[in-house]
Design an enzyme around this catalytic site. Structure first.
Site, mmCIF file in Angstrom:
data_model
loop_
_atom_site.group_PDB
_atom_site.id
_atom_site.type_symbol
_atom_site.label_atom_id
_atom_site.label_comp_id
_atom_site.label_asym_id
_atom_site.label_seq_id
_atom_site.Cartn_x
_atom_site.Cartn_y
_atom_site.Cartn_z
ATOM 1 N N ASP A 140 1.025 -1.301 0.066
ATOM 2 C CA ASP A 140 -0.075 0.097 0.221
ATOM 3 C C ASP A 140 1.135 1.320 -0.037
ATOM 4 O O ASP A 140 2.180 1.393 0.068
ATOM 5 C CB ASP A 140 -0.997 0.064 1.188
ATOM 6 N N TYR B 143 -14.168 6.617 -12.484
ATOM 7 C CA TYR B 143 -13.988 5.353 -11.862
ATOM 8 C C TYR B 143 -14.815 4.031 -12.698
ATOM 9 O O TYR B 143 -13.929 3.110 -12.896
ATOM 10 C CB TYR B 143 -14.676 5.419 -10.520
#
Length: 432
Positions: free
Chosen positions: A226, A338
């Site tokens: 991450d 998105y």
């Protein structure tokens, strides 16, 4: 934030009120690993699917006496539309005989593999049946169609195990294609990923953390990745699964090369979960909002996968799983960036799957619907409630529902399942 409506609806007084007023009735979903049973099997005489179910340990029965845990019908022998009456003859008498959280599975032959027009018509018709059953039966019952390449029923064992178990609780109305081959059974069925190295991006929280935990449970050595800003949460996840944490911004120009230094032994499973949103209508969206979402959600997975392949770090027999979204299938107002990125993930899967099949590498995607996470908890209340109720389960899913689906696709026995887009959405009313 919990689903207070679902909690109320599952209480004694609440359930009575919900039924009386005809309100959405979210059932309690079974999410354990046990197979639904007993299984009433019907369809093609002498079907090898029955043997595959028995090998899995399913309690396959011939008696029609209810109740049943699952109804499984091999429809691959239906070669003419007139023969579809066999579906009514099997399902009509037992439509009310299933336990709560029961399972319906229909097996067939993909229309493109049929030898005649009539055969193709009959087999395509199965999609309408299973999707309708998923909406009709209720009580947490799921319905799926599995297209199996002729004479490759043994290759469907991993898929049948997942779909019959409670781990597929939030997957319904799906079409799964199983190709030819003979995937090896896992050495340790309870830990099918023993000896495998799994890279999970966006692993610090939510769905990513659930994926890391689930793959670790199944025996994989997890590399949790991450951004540096999520370092503390990422370290906690990595420690929990006894894996390794890698802090890296995948949009950095040198990200692929830097990632390679953290994979000296290569990798067997790659889960492209990292994703962001920057929601606005396209009329109000600036270039930065557009570019950042495309970069994280789509460009990075494609670039990272290409780099791992070029460097020989993605092992033969590996698994690549992308996280798409129902927004990439149905679109969503205010999420043009998105939805574009998540539709691109589907394109990535469709393009890469045939290219890598020769190396035994599978490429699939999951497309979550409304999943209960910190992000969805911040949604306006009416939008949140609509997301929860507008599906056959009348509730939101959990991060573990996505993770369990990915674990199935990552399993050694799923080596002939490739090019699939599996929606984890409780059979959302949105999209196909």
């Amino acid at each position: 934030m919990g689903d207070r409506y679902a909690s109320f609806a599952n209480s004694g007084p609440g359930h009575a009120l919900v039924k009386r007023l005809g309100l959405p009735d979210p059932p309690r979903l079974r999410r354990d690993a046990a197979l639904a049973g007993p299984v009433l099997f019907g369809g093609r005489p002498g079907s090898a699917v029955r043997d595959a179910l028995t090998k899995l340990g399913a309690d396959v029965i011939d008696t029609a006496d209810p109740p049943h845990g699952a109804l499984v019908f091999d429809a691959s022998h239906l070669t003419d539309p007139a023969q579809l009456v066999a579906l009514h003859e099997f399902f009509h008498p037992y439509a009310r005989s299933l336990h709560r959280s029961g399972r319906v599975i229909v097996l067939g032959t993909a229309p493109e593999n049929c030898g005649t027009t009539g055969h193709a018509i009959a087999q395509r018709a199965l999609e309408g049946l299973t999707r309708s059953i998923g909406k009709e039966f209720g009580r947490g019952i799921t319905a799926q169609l599995v297209y199996v390449t002729p004479d490759a029923e043994a290759a469907a064992e991993s898929t049948l195990r997942f779909l019959l178990s409670g781990r597929s609780a939030y997957v319904s109305g799906q079409v799964v294609r199983v190709g030819p081959g003979h995937p090896p059974p896992p050495a340790h069925p309870d830990r099918p990923l023993d000896g495998r190295i799994a890279l999970v991006t966006g692993a610090a929280r939510g769905i990513g953390a659930a994926i890391a935990t689930t793959l670790g449970r199944d025996g994989a050595t997890v590399i949790a990745l991450d951004v540096p800003a999520a370092g503390d949460a990422l370290a906690a996840v990595a420690n929990e699964v006894r894996g390794r944490a890698v802090q890296l911004d995948l949009t950095h120009p040198e990200a692929a090369g830097r990632l390679a230094t953290h994979l000296p032994d290569g990798v067997d499973i790659v889960v492209h979960n990292a994703g962001i949103t920057r929601d606005r209508t396209i009329a109000k969206m600036d270039a930065a909002g557009w570019n950042s979402v495309i970069a994280v959600n789509l460009t990075a997975p494609a670039r990272i996968t290409a780099e791992l392949l070029d460097r020989g770090l993605l092992h033969d027999g590996g698994r690549v799983v992308g996280v798409s979204s129902i927004a990439g299938i149905a679109g969503n107002r205010g999420q043009t960036n998105y939805a574009t990125s998540k539709a691109g993930v589907i394109g990535f899967v469709r393009a890469m799957a045939p290219e890598l099949i020769g190396r035994g590498i599978t490429v699939n995607a999951v497309a979550p619907g409304f999943i209960e996470t910190a992000m969805t908890a911040r949604m306006p209340v009416m939008l949140r409630e609509a997301g929860r109720r507008m599906n056959s389960m009348a509730q939101g899913g959990r991060p573990v529902d996505v993770a369990e689906t990915i674990a199935w696709l990552a399993a050694p026995g799923s080596g002939t399942v490739t090019g699939n887009i599996v929606r984890v959405c409780g059979q959302s009313l949105l999209g196909a």
